[in-house]
Design a protein around this motif. Structure first.
Motif, short mmCIF file in Angstrom:
data_model
loop_
_atom_site.label_atom_id
_atom_site.label_comp_id
_atom_site.label_asym_id
_atom_site.label_seq_id
_atom_site.Cartn_x
_atom_site.Cartn_y
_atom_site.Cartn_z
N GLY A 149 0.90 -1.21 0.25
CA GLY A 149 0.07 0.00 -0.11
C GLY A 149 0.80 1.23 0.03
O GLY A 149 0.34 2.27 -0.68
N ARG A 150 1.96 1.30 0.74
CA ARG A 150 2.76 2.48 1.05
C ARG A 150 3.29 2.91 -0.50
O ARG A 150 3.77 4.14 -0.64
CB ARG A 150 3.59 2.32 1.87
CG ARG A 150 4.86 1.51 1.47
CD ARG A 150 5.85 1.69 2.67
NE ARG A 150 5.40 0.81 3.70
CZ ARG A 150 6.22 0.81 4.94
NH1 ARG A 150 7.47 1.30 4.93
NH2 ARG A 150 5.85 0.38 6.04
N GLY A 151 3.53 2.11 -1.39
CA GLY A 151 4.09 2.34 -2.69
C GLY A 151 3.07 2.52 -3.61
O GLY A 151 3.44 2.80 -4.95
N LEU A 152 1.91 2.56 -3.50
CA LEU A 152 0.87 2.81 -4.46
C LEU A 152 0.83 4.53 -4.81
O LEU A 152 0.98 5.11 -4.09
CB LEU A 152 -0.53 2.44 -3.98
CG LEU A 152 -0.70 0.93 -3.92
CD1 LEU A 152 -2.15 0.41 -3.65
CD2 LEU A 152 -0.16 -0.07 -4.97
N LYS A 153 0.62 4.67 -6.43
CA LYS A 153 0.35 5.93 -6.68
C LYS A 153 -1.21 6.16 -6.29
O LYS A 153 -1.86 5.42 -6.18
CB LYS A 153 0.35 6.18 -8.08
CG LYS A 153 1.97 5.97 -8.77
CD LYS A 153 2.06 5.87 -10.14
CE LYS A 153 3.52 5.66 -10.60
NZ LYS A 153 3.52 5.75 -12.17
N ASP A 154 -1.56 7.60 -6.37
CA ASP A 154 -2.99 7.82 -5.98
C ASP A 154 -3.82 7.05 -7.08
O ASP A 154 -4.81 6.80 -6.60
CB ASP A 154 -2.97 9.40 -6.11
CG ASP A 154 -2.32 10.12 -4.97
OD1 ASP A 154 -2.08 9.57 -4.23
OD2 ASP A 154 -2.33 11.56 -4.92
N ALA A 155 -3.62 7.17 -8.46
CA ALA A 155 -4.57 6.44 -9.13
C ALA A 155 -4.72 4.99 -8.98
O ALA A 155 -5.76 4.75 -9.36
CB ALA A 155 -3.70 6.57 -10.53
N ASP A 156 -3.85 4.50 -8.23
CA ASP A 156 -4.20 3.06 -7.93
C ASP A 156 -4.74 2.94 -6.37
O ASP A 156 -5.52 1.99 -6.23
CB ASP A 156 -2.89 2.31 -7.60
CG ASP A 156 -2.15 1.98 -9.04
OD1 ASP A 156 -2.90 1.72 -10.13
OD2 ASP A 156 -0.91 2.05 -9.12
N VAL A 157 -4.67 3.90 -5.73
CA VAL A 157 -5.32 3.90 -4.36
C VAL A 157 -6.90 3.96 -4.42
O VAL A 157 -7.64 3.16 -3.76
CB VAL A 157 -4.98 5.15 -3.70
CG1 VAL A 157 -5.74 5.06 -2.22
CG2 VAL A 157 -3.29 4.73 -3.36
#
Length: 604
Positions: A149-157
């Motif tokens: 989760g910590r490495g996700l871009k905003d578009a993936d969140v």
């Protein structure tokens, strides 16, 4: 939303008259301070110019009052002293005002709406990182396999709703709608629904993206970028030439019509577009039944929607009845024959309503998009393939225009295909489908959309229905339908321009109340007295909600306190230049297409 803190109230007529000793004391020390600033300014100027200044005291003050500059600062130029004193006085006044303001707010100040809503609002933690990112990994086990989760871009969140408002111009946590949420937004025109929701959501869709609109703005901003980033096709369904682009595919609405249920569902998209509510209520059910019978007969015999249009103009035609009998739909055939043989006035009313609802079937330019292309080498759009891809589909129609039922029908077909595909993937589409239904009440009237809201999110289908007002939705889906959609929507967003007093008053009550202090001060018999009373007051009154600033929104999310957000339009993101360039190129295409159409011979 810009708001001044309410000023604390001072009550009691004796307050002003009873505070002279305090005011005298303040005035005395203030005067001493001003003289000291003059002396300090003189000392500084004297040290720079070689002059001298007498010691600060009563004699020096008296000499200054009579403006004996030769005594107070001999050998020192007067003009620099006066100018420096002015600077010191201004800075001191500003500092004093700031201190008093902070003290007053600490003792008596009332929290504004933003402070009352957003401060210590831990209930929205699930919508912010890191919880939102971890949830995205759980929901998208295939497409985000092995990711943290910590490495996700905003578009993936998830779909970005906005940033929480902090003190001043500072922003707080960014909040997201998750990949299992259903979004319902109410915004007036030019309040940010396109720039902060429709365009970013289409660009950020991790899987297939669908967008409806009555203008070319979303297509202009996203088509070229989506095609480049996903490497897959962008489809444009534009029967009324909103973008002035040529037809590049066709779709057959009768492909999945195999029985009464599918035919009746397709017919409903047409009847729901009737503007006359009294006519819709009186003849609507019968017209829907008639259309469904003709649609089923056309589908069973391998014909197209154009044939349905032809049959609607012959109230005695036996051919559709015979087709239904041949394929075993005896009850449907008998019902159609009964409609054809009833009293002429009743029959004509039913057929006229059906023709009004399905008037697009009489327009050959619209029918080209939903009938076989003949010798033209056009591909056929297949909803089942679309929902398992990363393709993009733009559905355009002018508001309340003839082609609107086809927009609703194709959107509905994609939702149904998405539900089927999700079952084949274990119950959830991965990557999810994002469907931005802008102008839904005008061009995408799906009869059971409120009911679909209760389960689309759990299938990996994220609908974002954007309306101009609550009443606009009531006109399409009735009061009961809008209440069902309201209850089923897990994320509700309210932007600027809400003028419905019933809605803003209801929102005010849902937001809740807080304590507001009222201070009173009195003076008598040589001493002062002040008291503070608390009373309950709405955090945001209806007038406050109506005055939400453009670019901001009020968020209601399931199991979370309401909060004020600053939205993130595309032009305030790092892709602003990219979107601007895409819009410029698209506008050139639209202009070229419009000129070619204008210059073409009439009837071409």
């Amino acid at each position: 939303m810009s708001r001044e803190r309410p000023k604390y109230q001072v009550k009691g007529g004796a307050a002003a008259a009873g505070a002279p000793p305090l005011l005298v004391l303040i005035a005395l020390w203030g005067t001493v301070g001003l003289f000291f600033l003059f002396w300090l300014a003189a000392r500084i100027v004297a040290s720079l110019t070689g002059g001298t200044v007498g010691g600060f005291g009563m004699e020096w003050v008296v000499s200054l009052v009579v403006w004996d500059t030769g005594t107070v600062w001999p050998g020192t130029p007067t003009l620099p002293v006066v100018l420096l004193f002015g600077v010191f006085a201004a800075l001191s006044a500003a500092l004093l005002w700031w201190v008093l303001h902070r003290v007053r707010n600490a003792l008596y100040g009332q929290p504004d709406a933003i402070g009352a809503l957003n401060k210590d609002n831990e209930t929205v933690a699930e919508l912010a990182r890191p919880e939102a990112a971890d949830k995205a990994v759980r929901l998208r086990r295939t497409s985000l396999a092995g990711r943290r989760g910590r490495g996700l871009k905003d578009a993936d969140v998830g779909l970005t709703i906005g940033d929480m408002r902090g003190d001043g111009n500072r922003t707080g946590a960014r909040l997201f709608a998750s990949w299992e949420d259903t979004v319902l937004a109410f915004m007036a025109p030019r309040a940010g629904k396109t720039t902060a929701m429709a365009i970013p959501y289409v660009l950020d869709a991790p899987g297939p993206a669908l967008a409806t609109s009555n203008k070319a703005d979303v297509w202009s901003a996203t088509a070229r970028i989506r095609e480049h980033t996903t490497g897959e096709r962008v489809w444009l369904f534009d029967p009324q030439q909103v973008t002035h682009q040529g037809q590049e595919f066709w779709w057959n609405p009768l492909t999945d019509v195999r029985g009464v249920e599918e035919a009746y569902r397709l017919a409903g998209h047409f009847v729901l577009t009737i503007d006359d509510d009294s006519k819709k209520d009186m003849w609507g059910p019968a017209a829907r039944a008639l259309l469904s019978q003709l649609i089923l007969a056309a589908a069973l015999s391998g014909r197209s929607l154009s044939t349905v249009g032809e049959w609607l103009h012959d109230t005695k035609l036996p051919q559709p009845v015979d087709v239904l009998f041949e394929h075993g739909f005896t009850a449907y055939a008998e019902a159609l024959r009964e409609t054809q043989n009833i009293v002429a006035e009743t029959r004509d009313g039913i057929y006229t309503t059906a023709r009004t609802a399905a008037r697009c079937l009489d327009d050959p330019r619209i029918m080209e998009w939903v009938t076989p292309p003949g010798d033209r080498p056009l591909p056929e759009f297949e909803p089942r393939s679309f929902v398992t891809s990363k393709q993009t589909l733009h559905l355009l129609s002018k508001s309340r225009a003839a082609s609107a039922p086809l927009i609703a029908a194709l959107t509905d077909a994609i939702f149904l295909a998405g539900e089927e595909a999700s079952e084949a993937q274990g119950g959830r589409l991965d990557p999810p489908l994002v469907a931005v239904l802008d102008e839904a009440a005008n061009i995408c009237k799906i009869a059971d959309l409120p009911d679909m809201y209760s389960h689309l999110g759990s299938r990996g289908i994220v609908p974002v229905t954007i309306l101009q007002s609550y009443r606009q939705g009531v006109r399409v889906w009735t009061e009961n339908g809008m209440e069902a959609m309201w209850s089923a929507a897990t994320v509700k967003v309210f932007g600027a321009g809400l003028d419905d007093h019933k809605i803003v008053d209801a929102l005010s009550k849902l937001i809740g109340q807080h304590d507001v202090s009222t201070t009173s001060f009195s003076y008598g018999e040589g001493k002062g007295n002040h008291s503070v009373q608390l009373r309950r007051q709405e955090i945001m009154q209806g007038s406050d909600i109506r005055q939400i600033d453009k670019g901001e929104c009020l968020l209601f999310a399931t199991a979370a306190r309401p909060t004020i957000l600053r939205m993130r339009p595309w032009y305030r993101t790092d892709r602003a230049r990219l979107v601007t360039a895409a819009i410029k190129d698209a506008e050139e295409l639209i202009t070229t297409g419009a000129r070619a159409r204008y210059d073409a011979p009439r009837g071409a």
